[in-house]
Write an enzyme that holds these catalytic residues in place. Sequence first.
Site, PDB file in Angstrom:
ATOM      1  N   LYS A 275      27.818 -14.265   1.232  1.00  0.00           N
ATOM      2  CA  LYS A 275      28.897 -14.829   0.349  1.00  0.00           C
ATOM      3  C   LYS A 275      28.231 -15.306  -1.054  1.00  0.00           C
ATOM      4  O   LYS A 275      26.992 -15.208  -1.332  1.00  0.00           O
ATOM      5  CB  LYS A 275      29.220 -16.184   1.028  1.00  0.00           C
ATOM      6  CG  LYS A 275      28.018 -17.341   1.156  1.00  0.00           C
ATOM      7  CD  LYS A 275      28.751 -18.512   2.058  1.00  0.00           C
ATOM      8  CE  LYS A 275      27.795 -19.472   2.342  1.00  0.00           C
ATOM      9  NZ  LYS A 275      28.232 -20.354   2.853  1.00  0.00           N
TER      10      LYS A 275
ATOM     11  N   HIS B  14       0.826  -0.974  -0.237  1.00  0.00           N
ATOM     12  CA  HIS B  14       0.003  -0.057   0.179  1.00  0.00           C
ATOM     13  C   HIS B  14       0.923   0.959  -0.051  1.00  0.00           C
ATOM     14  O   HIS B  14       2.109   1.424   0.632  1.00  0.00           O
ATOM     15  CB  HIS B  14      -0.815  -0.076   1.087  1.00  0.00           C
ATOM     16  CG  HIS B  14      -1.781  -1.162   1.233  1.00  0.00           C
ATOM     17  ND1 HIS B  14      -2.992  -1.058   0.625  1.00  0.00           N
ATOM     18  CD2 HIS B  14      -1.871  -2.404   1.650  1.00  0.00           C
ATOM     19  CE1 HIS B  14      -3.941  -2.028   0.681  1.00  0.00           C
ATOM     20  NE2 HIS B  14      -3.103  -3.004   1.374  1.00  0.00           N
TER      21      HIS B  14
ATOM     22  N   THR C 109      13.840  -6.891  -0.108  1.00  0.00           N
ATOM     23  CA  THR C 109      13.083  -5.599  -0.471  1.00  0.00           C
ATOM     24  C   THR C 109      13.650  -5.370  -1.464  1.00  0.00           C
ATOM     25  O   THR C 109      13.367  -4.309  -2.311  1.00  0.00           O
ATOM     26  CB  THR C 109      13.120  -4.789   0.447  1.00  0.00           C
ATOM     27  OG1 THR C 109      14.022  -4.154   1.020  1.00  0.00           O
ATOM     28  CG2 THR C 109      12.012  -4.951   1.467  1.00  0.00           C
TER      29      THR C 109
END
Length: 205
Positions: free
Chosen positions: A199, A134, A181
Amino acid sequence: MAFTSSTPESTDPASETTPQLPLRILADEQHCPSPHSWRNKVGRIIWSVVCATLFRTSPRKLFGWRRLILRTFGATIGANARIDPTARIWAPWNLSIGDESSISYQVDCYCVDQLRIGCHATISQYAFLCTASHDITDPHMRLTSSPVTISNQAWVCAGGFIGPGVVVGEGAVVGAMSVVTRDVEPWAVVVGNPAIRIKKRELKT
């Protein structure tokens, strides 16, 4: 005797600068119209009935049966893809799963937008693949969405969260309970909240 509180009045700067809209306006359907078409809504109602009666009740080993159901609802499902009956799929027509991929126990495929899972990919239990959110700058918190891609041979470990618009690169590993994200580079191993690279994934020869 009148009671007087010694607690000082709030001096929160946010309360002074942030405009407050009446709840009536925020909840008004005229200001918050649904972004979903009637066709989408009806399709999800039919899917919810079929999912509850034919998909989720099917024995775990009947992978072919669940592939058939998902394909009937417009999903693109590759050969020998293994989808657990407890997986939650918001809109099958927005879902694509490649050959030999696995969707495990209680995986949430929140495919408001396109959710693309490549071949030989693994999505472990309780992972959340989220294509929608949203707009927090909008007083009405309108829905936003972006496609999510899990590339070939990638692994999202148990409880991993993949946010809207993210591409998890080929062969990448998202550690358990990690929050992603931003895009993950191919063959990278990322962990944490927010997820960071620790890594490179190297396969034995």
